[in-house]
Design an enzyme around this catalytic site. Structure first.
Site, PDB file in Angstrom:
ATOM      1  N   ASN A 132      80.037  -6.107  25.953  1.00 33.43           N
ATOM      2  CA  ASN A 132      80.051  -6.138  24.539  1.00 33.43           C
ATOM      3  C   ASN A 132      78.671  -6.752  24.095  1.00 33.43           C
ATOM      4  OD1 ASN A 132      80.848  -8.442  25.108  1.00 33.43           O
ATOM      5  ND2 ASN A 132      82.445  -8.358  23.319  1.00 33.43           N
ATOM      6  N   GLU A 230      84.950 -18.046  28.829  1.00 33.91           N
ATOM      7  CA  GLU A 230      84.801 -17.453  27.150  1.00 33.91           C
ATOM      8  C   GLU A 230      85.720 -16.254  27.042  1.00 33.91           C
ATOM      9  OE1 GLU A 230      83.408 -19.123  24.968  1.00 33.91           O
ATOM     10  OE2 GLU A 230      82.323 -20.502  25.915  1.00 33.91           O
ATOM     11  N   CYS A 264      84.463 -10.534  20.520  1.00 31.41           N
ATOM     12  CA  CYS A 264      85.339 -11.685  20.763  1.00 31.41           C
ATOM     13  C   CYS A 264      85.826 -12.230  19.553  1.00 31.41           C
ATOM     14  CB  CYS A 264      85.007 -12.449  21.794  1.00 31.41           C
ATOM     15  SG  CYS A 264      83.278 -13.315  21.668  1.00 31.41           S
ATOM     16  N   GLU A 434      79.671 -22.908  25.160  1.00 33.89           N
ATOM     17  CA  GLU A 434      78.412 -22.429  25.566  1.00 33.89           C
ATOM     18  C   GLU A 434      77.415 -22.786  24.224  1.00 33.89           C
ATOM     19  OE1 GLU A 434      79.137 -18.239  26.478  1.00 33.89           O
ATOM     20  OE2 GLU A 434      78.681 -19.130  28.738  1.00 33.89           O
TER      21      GLU A 434
HETATM   22  P1  NAD Z   1      86.494  -8.021  31.605  1.00 38.10           P
HETATM   23  O1  NAD Z   1      87.371  -9.088  31.572  1.00 38.10           O
HETATM   24  O2  NAD Z   1      87.132  -6.728  32.001  1.00 38.10           O
HETATM   25  O3  NAD Z   1      85.251  -8.054  32.478  1.00 38.10           O
HETATM   26  C1  NAD Z   1      84.406  -8.905  32.220  1.00 38.10           C
HETATM   27  C2  NAD Z   1      83.589  -8.904  33.567  1.00 38.10           C
HETATM   28  O4  NAD Z   1      84.351  -9.418  34.622  1.00 38.10           O
HETATM   29  C3  NAD Z   1      82.739  -7.861  33.978  1.00 38.10           C
HETATM   30  O5  NAD Z   1      81.578  -7.988  34.695  1.00 38.10           O
HETATM   31  C4  NAD Z   1      83.996  -7.255  35.139  1.00 38.10           C
HETATM   32  O6  NAD Z   1      83.168  -6.339  35.927  1.00 38.10           O
HETATM   33  C5  NAD Z   1      84.311  -8.598  35.649  1.00 38.10           C
HETATM   34  N1  NAD Z   1      85.639  -8.731  36.477  1.00 38.10           N
HETATM   35  C6  NAD Z   1      86.608  -7.773  36.199  1.00 38.10           C
HETATM   36  N2  NAD Z   1      87.436  -8.132  37.129  1.00 38.10           N
HETATM   37  C7  NAD Z   1      87.380  -9.102  37.715  1.00 38.10           C
HETATM   38  C8  NAD Z   1      87.817  -9.834  38.734  1.00 38.10           C
HETATM   39  N3  NAD Z   1      89.103  -9.659  39.298  1.00 38.10           N
HETATM   40  N4  NAD Z   1      87.171 -10.893  39.340  1.00 38.10           N
HETATM   41  C9  NAD Z   1      85.910 -11.074  38.762  1.00 38.10           C
HETATM   42  N5  NAD Z   1      85.093 -10.560  37.969  1.00 38.10           N
HETATM   43  C10 NAD Z   1      85.873  -9.504  37.447  1.00 38.10           C
HETATM   44  O7  NAD Z   1      86.173  -7.807  29.989  1.00 38.10           O
HETATM   45  P2  NAD Z   1      85.310  -6.830  29.280  1.00 38.10           P
HETATM   46  O8  NAD Z   1      86.076  -5.546  28.908  1.00 38.10           O
HETATM   47  O9  NAD Z   1      83.796  -6.487  29.804  1.00 38.10           O
HETATM   48  O10 NAD Z   1      84.886  -7.538  27.841  1.00 38.10           O
HETATM   49  C11 NAD Z   1      85.744  -7.699  26.647  1.00 38.10           C
HETATM   50  C12 NAD Z   1      86.402  -9.006  26.677  1.00 38.10           C
HETATM   51  O11 NAD Z   1      85.411 -10.110  26.841  1.00 38.10           O
HETATM   52  C13 NAD Z   1      87.311  -9.045  25.667  1.00 38.10           C
HETATM   53  O12 NAD Z   1      88.615  -9.636  25.982  1.00 38.10           O
HETATM   54  C14 NAD Z   1      86.472 -10.155  24.597  1.00 38.10           C
HETATM   55  O13 NAD Z   1      87.049 -11.002  23.821  1.00 38.10           O
HETATM   56  C15 NAD Z   1      85.871 -10.815  25.855  1.00 38.10           C
HETATM   57  N6  NAD Z   1      84.694 -11.633  25.281  1.00 38.10           N
HETATM   58  C16 NAD Z   1      84.638 -12.904  25.086  1.00 38.10           C
HETATM   59  C17 NAD Z   1      83.697 -13.604  24.532  1.00 38.10           C
HETATM   60  C18 NAD Z   1      83.459 -15.041  24.490  1.00 38.10           C
HETATM   61  O14 NAD Z   1      82.534 -15.709  24.146  1.00 38.10           O
HETATM   62  N7  NAD Z   1      84.749 -15.713  24.216  1.00 38.10           N
HETATM   63  C19 NAD Z   1      82.292 -12.858  24.455  1.00 38.10           C
HETATM   64  C20 NAD Z   1      82.359 -11.622  24.515  1.00 38.10           C
HETATM   65  C21 NAD Z   1      83.512 -10.877  25.070  1.00 38.10           C
END
Ligand code: NAD
Length: 454
Positions: A132, A230, A264, A434
């Protein structure tokens, strides 16, 4: 063996790039390069590390327009947002360029000698990032990790790897030694999990969903690996009847629909004091109607498409759920993964649309009758990332800000993220912080040295 990954432009559904798709072998090779580069990078003088970070900032600034366009096309986000995010990346590198020479320790009075603490780098740090805010979130982790003397392996989200790959080239051209920062584009289940399990990776800094965060936490616990997480959010935007309702309503749409709701920090639960509900909804409707939804590359656009067809399908399931649709904005027809900004009202805090992170342009308006009820509803969630309080009563603003279980709150504002202030979640929104000075703790180990003077 690498396969090919197609990167899609969400506004057109066209292929934007084709890349080799890495597997375990490539992940291991990147970790090996980072491990080999660690001692030399740790031993670069603090002043020289600072200079390299400043040069990276300058090189990103020089390429800001290209990077913003690439990010806007790959994520489908408005170009004006992408420009702001690239600007924040520059500021993040500049902010942490002040850190290498300020990683201070303590001297502690003890019997029989002298005692000091030192902040030591961890070694190889693994970064795993979402789709995102790809380049911004990368910089929040990369800049403090490098400033503290760590080397880095980054696995960006497969949907949006393009600016990370550019950043790797820019950093090397700006003087970062080869091997200090390595990008591996591959599936989370394969490359991400390899990084989490690899014995030569000292720490994982992850941003993504709570579900994947749980899995990473569980895997990392096997080797007591350091982890910062995060994760998701379901933040409350609390509007009291004594607030400047026009201002609160004017800023509420972008607080949920910014980045097409894929944020998020999205204030996706709008809690409104019942006595002001009708007035607020009228003003909100006007604000939603005036949102400019369309081509991400148009400088006037405020909301683009969703990231993928899968995401659109998931978002639709909430908008067509149990709560009534009160406001529906407009969105272009296909091609592109468009979804109109949608406001549900009234919503019960027990509805699925109020409990789960939708990650799309759907807001749930939840009426309340008292300050105590507002606080109870705001806290009745597994998440605790951000949130807002709108009121003209200063004492109430402070009371509610202390009572809401959330990492980043704002009063009479919907902003959450600043380079110099800590950002992170309470409860299942994460572990660690962060940005700001506190992020450096997450990329260093505290060492205590005692010297006997007897
Ligand atoms: P996601 O959890 O699907 O993927 C995030 C990353 O993790 C990607 O690079 C993905 O390839 C990797 N990943 C997926 N499965 C994995 C595994 N089993 N082991 C290790 N890595 C793995 O999230 P997304 O769909 O890319 O992003 C959306 C989510 O991120 C939302 O829930 C959002 O709230 C959260 N987010 C949080 C923050 C924050 O700062 N708190 C900021 C931005 C997004």
């Amino acid at each position: 063996m690498a396969h090919t990954l197609q990167v899609i432009e969400p506004a057109t559904e066209q292929v934007l790039a084709e890349l080799p798709h890495a597997g375990v072998e490539e992940a291991d090779a990147a970790i090996e390069r980072a491990k080999a580069a660690f001692p030399a990078w740790r031993d670069v003088t603090p002043g020289d590390r600072a200079k390299i970070l400043r040069r990276i900032a300058a090189a990103i600034d020089e390429r800001a327009d290209d990077l913003a366009e690439l990010e806007a096309r790959n994520v489908g986000k408005p170009i004006s947002d992408a420009r702001g995010e690239v600007g924040m990346v520059v500021d993040t590198f500049l902010y942490y360029s002040g850190a290498p020479e300020r990683l201070l320790g303590d001297t502690i009075p003890v019997a029989g000698g002298m005692d000091f603490t030192f902040r030591e780098p961890l070694g190889v740090v693994g970064l795993i990032t979402p789709w995102n805010f790809p380049i911004a979130i990368t910089s929040w982790k990369l800049a403090p990790a490098l400033a503290a003397g760590n080397t880095v392996v980054l696995k960006p989200a497969e949907l949006t790897p393009l600016t990370a790959l550019e950043l790797e080239k820019i950093a090397v051209e700006a003087g970062l030694p080869e091997g200090v920062f390595n990008v591996v584009v591959g599936p989370g289940r394969v490359v991400g999990e390899r990084m989490v399990e690899h014995p030569d990776v000292a720490k994982i800094a992850f941003t993504g969903s709570t579900e994947v965060g749980r899995r990473i936490g569980a895997l990392a616990s096997q080797s007591i690996k350091r982890v910062t997480l995060e994760l998701g959010g379901k933040s409350a935007n609390i509007v009291f009847a004594d607030a400047d309702l026009d201002r609160a309503a004017a800023s509420a749409p972008l607080a949920v629909f910014g980045n097409a709701g894929q944020d998020c920090c999205a204030r996706s639960r709008i809690l409104v004091e019942r006595s002001a509900l009708d007035r607020f909804m009228d003003a909100l409707e006007e604000a939603v109607d005036s949102l400019r939804v369309g081509d991400p590359l148009d400088p006037d656009t405020q909301m683009g498409p969703l990231i993928s067809a899968d995401q659109r399908e998931k978002v639709s399931s909430y908008a067509d759920g149990e709560a009534p649709v009160a406001i529906r904005g407009s969105a272009p027809d296909g091609p592109g993964y468009w979804f109109p900004p949608t406001v549900l009202c009234p919503v019960s805090n027990d509805d699925r649309a109020a409990r789960e992170e939708i990650f799309g342009p759907v807001a749930a308006v939840i009426p309340f009758d008292s300050e105590a009820e507002a606080v109870r509803l705001a806290n009745d969630t597994i998440y605790g990332l951000s949130g807002s309080i709108w009121t003209r009563n200063g004492a109430r603003a402070l009371r509610v800000a202390r009572a809401v279980e959330s990492g980043a709150l704002s009063v009479n504002s919907n902003t959450s993220v600043r380079v110099s202030t800590p950002f992170g979640g309470f409860k299942q929104s994460g572990i660690g912080r962060e940005l700001g000075p506190h992020a450096l703790d997450a990329y260093t180990e505290l060492k205590n040295v005692y010297v006997s003077t007897e």
